[in-house]
Design a protein around this motif. Structure first.
Motif, short mmCIF file in Angstrom:
data_model
loop_
_atom_site.label_atom_id
_atom_site.label_comp_id
_atom_site.label_asym_id
_atom_site.label_seq_id
_atom_site.Cartn_x
_atom_site.Cartn_y
_atom_site.Cartn_z
N THR A 66 0.86 -1.19 0.00
CA THR A 66 0.00 0.00 0.00
C THR A 66 0.89 1.24 0.00
N PHE A 67 0.29 2.39 -0.26
CA PHE A 67 1.10 3.60 -0.42
C PHE A 67 1.90 3.92 0.84
N ASP A 68 1.30 3.76 2.00
CA ASP A 68 2.02 4.07 3.24
C ASP A 68 3.24 3.17 3.43
N GLU A 69 3.21 1.99 2.81
CA GLU A 69 4.34 1.07 2.93
C GLU A 69 5.50 1.43 2.02
N ILE A 70 5.26 2.25 0.99
CA ILE A 70 6.37 2.69 0.14
C ILE A 70 6.82 4.11 0.48
N TRP A 71 6.09 4.76 1.39
CA TRP A 71 6.34 6.18 1.64
C TRP A 71 7.78 6.47 2.10
N LEU A 100 -3.45 11.96 2.78
CA LEU A 100 -4.52 12.21 3.75
C LEU A 100 -5.14 10.90 4.21
N HIS A 101 -5.34 10.00 3.27
CA HIS A 101 -5.96 8.71 3.61
C HIS A 101 -5.13 7.95 4.63
N TYR A 102 -3.81 8.00 4.50
CA TYR A 102 -2.93 7.25 5.40
C TYR A 102 -2.35 8.12 6.52
N ASN A 103 -2.88 9.32 6.67
CA ASN A 103 -2.42 10.24 7.73
C ASN A 103 -0.91 10.47 7.67
#
Length: 294
Positions: A66-71, A100-103
């Motif tokens: 997910t996006f937060d995991e590649i951030w 925003l979705h992943y804070n």
């Protein structure tokens, strides 16, 4: 000039549904790194239109991060950098929504749009879409449009071409160039507005828009929309927000001819086919008609 070019693809209509990201890093005018991520989107669904455009299948994303995991991996490429995208409002909109979705805490970087840069280098093109500009401005360059990495690299190559055409080499020079052009355009606009107003003051009764309903659509070059509507009111015309059988003129501002016609244009064309006396004119013709009495 150093910058990073990015391109997002989305899985569905939600801005937070990033499913692919391409990134190209440029240092001193040379591409030094290319990165690509497939992303498990949220919400986890694939729209028919999106799949048709980029050909990414939902099954290919099930095991992707997910996006937060590649951030943490992505962040250093963006933070405090010049980041450029083609049609930047879309890509930065996706970035903002997914953060925003992943804070995810916002970071600082300079946003730029390669469409805006291209308009600085090449005026009055028939279209400013990525594939259109690449075909007309980059010799013997081909790419797989709507592949995130390919689009990011095409964007980077286009920006490098723009910088070469304009002889610019830094973000400061770009900002100065844009500011200078804006001042020239503003001066031209003010002179045009003044001329039209003076013409109306002299012989307003002869104006062809008098007692006519006028609607505006698109982005006007010489007027703010309210100014144009004020001109129509001043000579006794009737500015309106929507096309109807009473509309006599639809004034069209700048728009990309390769994009779908606005609903106002479509409505006016339909009324004309039905026999209503509605005329579709450009902003320059609007100015000429306003100044017809001079």
């Amino acid at each position: 000039m150093n910058f990073v070019a990015i391109d997002f693809e989305t899985a569905n209509n939600a801005q937070s549904s990033a499913c692919a990201l391409g990134l190209v890093k440029v240092e001193s005018g040379v591409i030094v790194e290319r990165r690509e991520w497939l992303i498990k989107p949220t919400p986890f669904e694939m729209g028919f239109y999106q799949n048709k455009v980029h050909k990414i299948e939902l099954m290919d994303l099930v095991e992707k991060p997910t996006f937060d995991e590649i951030w943490d991996e992505l962040k250093p490429y963006l933070e405090n950098q010049v980041v450029i995208a083609h049609n930047a409002s879309f890509d930065f909109g996706v970035l903002n929504s997914v953060c925003l979705h992943y804070n995810i805490k916002p970071i600082k970087f300079t946003k730029m749009c390669s469409i805006a840069l291209s308009r600085m280098a090449w005026h009055n093109e028939r279209g400013y879409g990525l594939s259109t500009l690449v075909k007309s401005k980059l010799d013997n360059y081909s790419f797989n449009h709507h592949d995130a990495l390919a689009d990011a690299e095409a964007c980077a190559q286009l920006v490098l071409k723009v910088l070469n055409v304009l002889s610019l080499s830094s973000i400061q020079e770009i900002q100065y160039y844009k500011s200078s052009r804006l001042q020239i355009k503003r001066s031209s606009r003010e002179k045009t507005v003044k001329k039209v107003f003076e013409g109306i003051i002299n012989e307003g009764l002869n104006n062809p828009f008098r007692k006519k309903e006028v609607v505006f659509t698109g982005t006007l070059e010489y007027f703010v929309r309210k100014e144009a509507e004020a001109l129509v009111k001043r000579i006794g015309g009737f500015p309106a927000q929507f096309i109807s059988s009473r509309t006599k003129y639809l004034v069209v501002g700048q728009y990309d001819v390769n994009r779908t016609k606005s609903s106002k244009i479509q409505k006016a064309e339909q009324l004309a086919l039905e026999g209503y006396n509605v005329q579709i004119i450009g902003e320059k013709e609007f100015i000429e008609k306003m100044s017809l009495q001079n």
